[in-house]
Design a protein around this motif. Structure first.
Motif, short mmCIF file in Angstrom:
data_model
loop_
_atom_site.label_atom_id
_atom_site.label_comp_id
_atom_site.label_asym_id
_atom_site.label_seq_id
_atom_site.Cartn_x
_atom_site.Cartn_y
_atom_site.Cartn_z
N PHE A 1 0.82 -1.21 0.00
CA PHE A 1 0.00 0.00 0.00
C PHE A 1 0.86 1.27 0.00
N ASP A 2 2.15 1.11 0.22
CA ASP A 2 3.08 2.24 0.13
C ASP A 2 3.33 2.64 -1.33
N ASP A 3 2.90 1.77 -2.25
CA ASP A 3 3.09 2.05 -3.68
C ASP A 3 1.96 2.91 -4.25
N ILE A 4 1.01 3.30 -3.41
CA ILE A 4 -0.07 4.17 -3.87
C ILE A 4 0.49 5.59 -4.07
N LYS A 5 0.25 6.14 -5.25
CA LYS A 5 0.73 7.49 -5.55
C LYS A 5 -0.34 8.52 -5.18
N THR A 6 -1.55 8.34 -5.70
CA THR A 6 -2.67 9.23 -5.35
C THR A 6 -3.83 8.41 -4.82
N ASN A 7 -4.47 8.94 -3.79
CA ASN A 7 -5.57 8.25 -3.13
C ASN A 7 -6.74 9.24 -3.09
N LYS A 8 -7.56 9.21 -4.12
CA LYS A 8 -8.57 10.25 -4.35
C LYS A 8 -9.55 10.44 -3.19
N LYS A 9 -9.87 9.36 -2.47
CA LYS A 9 -10.83 9.48 -1.37
C LYS A 9 -10.16 9.33 -0.01
N ASN A 10 -8.82 9.35 -0.03
CA ASN A 10 -8.05 9.22 1.21
C ASN A 10 -8.48 7.97 1.99
N ILE A 11 -8.58 6.87 1.27
CA ILE A 11 -9.00 5.60 1.87
C ILE A 11 -7.88 5.04 2.76
N THR A 12 -8.26 4.57 3.93
CA THR A 12 -7.31 3.91 4.83
C THR A 12 -7.45 2.40 4.64
N PHE A 13 -6.36 1.75 4.24
CA PHE A 13 -6.36 0.29 4.09
C PHE A 13 -5.74 -0.32 5.36
N LYS A 14 -6.58 -0.86 6.19
CA LYS A 14 -6.10 -1.48 7.43
C LYS A 14 -5.87 -2.96 7.17
#
Length: 274
Positions: free
Chosen positions: A166-179
């Motif tokens: 999940f550190d490979d995410i560049k942009t997160n349009k809805k600021n989703i938290t992946f737990k």
């Protein structure tokens, strides 16, 4: 007297012949022990048992309830093969455990899916949504691909999905938290608890919990995914005739048709992914 002796001798020789023949038949039968998740893997293996028996192979199935023990059991020669994982998972396990297990053949795809009791699609997820994901790192690329396809995230340039995090995410349009701190087998319970906005569940655990992926998931992995479940074996067993026969039967047209019908699209045979 002579006649009686010949009869006795003939009967004795016949008995010996029957005994030897029985012994040879017993020796000819091969026992193959395969470790598997209870559903759909063990169920599929049960289905092909009769066909393998015709070929002189006695298939024994050892059911495992997690993703940790089957590879350990295989490496320790407690079983002859296992059937529960995809190749990226196997590769990851080999790297972490200095293992040499190999892929003997892809059998089916279990499309990983996103489930929610609150929202009907990924796009309807709210800003700052929380999504529960299992701690199985080999599945992270699959999860990222689903959210990328939905247009909710973009990935850093050069990201390899087979070992992405999940550190490979560049942009997160809805600021989703992946737990991602949960055991994979617990995901259906977390979905029922309805704490998160969405939960990612592997198809085998969804099926075991009575959840039909094709009818319940708000987003499902594409059929063209490279994450097909495989038969894994030890490297020194790559020429094992019984294992080759097992893979052949599992990939036969009749077995493929049965899988499609039995699991109603929740499990997709490899031929359907091409």
């Amino acid at each position: 007297m002579k006649k009686g002796f010949k009869k006795v001798l003939g009967a004795a020789l016949a008995a010996v012949a029957i005994f030897i023949g029985g012994t040879q038949s017993a020796q000819a039968a091969t026992t193959l022990t395969v470790g598997a998740s209870s559903s759909p893997h063990a169920k599929i293996l049960e289905h092909v048992k009769p066909e393998l028996k015709k070929q002189g192979i006695n298939l024994k199935i050892k059911v495992f309830s997690d993703y940790i023990l089957p590879n350990k059991a295989l490496a320790n020669k407690e079983i002859d093969a296992n059937y529960f994982q995809h190749e990226p998972f196997l590769k990851n396990w080999n790297e972490k455990n200095n293992g040499t297990l190999i892929n003997a053949g892809a059998i089916h795809l279990e499309p990983i899916g996103v489930y929610s009791k609150k929202y009907k699609s990924l796009k309807s997820l709210p800003k700052n949504a929380t999504v529960y994901v299992s701690s199985n790192t080999a599945d992270y690329g699959r999860v990222l691909q689903i959210f990328k396809d939905a247009g909710l995230i973009t990935l850093k340039k050069g990201t390899d999905l087979t070992n992405a995090t999940f550190d490979d995410i560049k942009t997160n349009k809805k600021n989703i938290t992946f737990k991602h701190t949960f055991e994979a087998k617990l995901m259906p319970k977390l979905y029922e608890a309805n704490e998160a906005d969405a939960v990612v569940i592997n198809a085998n655990y969804a099926v075991q919990a009575g959840i039909n992926p094709t009818k319940t998931a708000i987003a499902l992995e594409k059929k063209t995914s490279a994450y097909a479940n495989i038969i894994a074996i030890r490297k020194d067993e790559k020429n094992n005739k019984a294992i080759k026969a097992l893979v052949k039967v599992l990939r036969s047209k009749s077995t493929q048709k049965w899988i499609e019908k039995e699991f109603d699209g929740a499990v997709i045979p490899v031929a359907s992914t091409k």
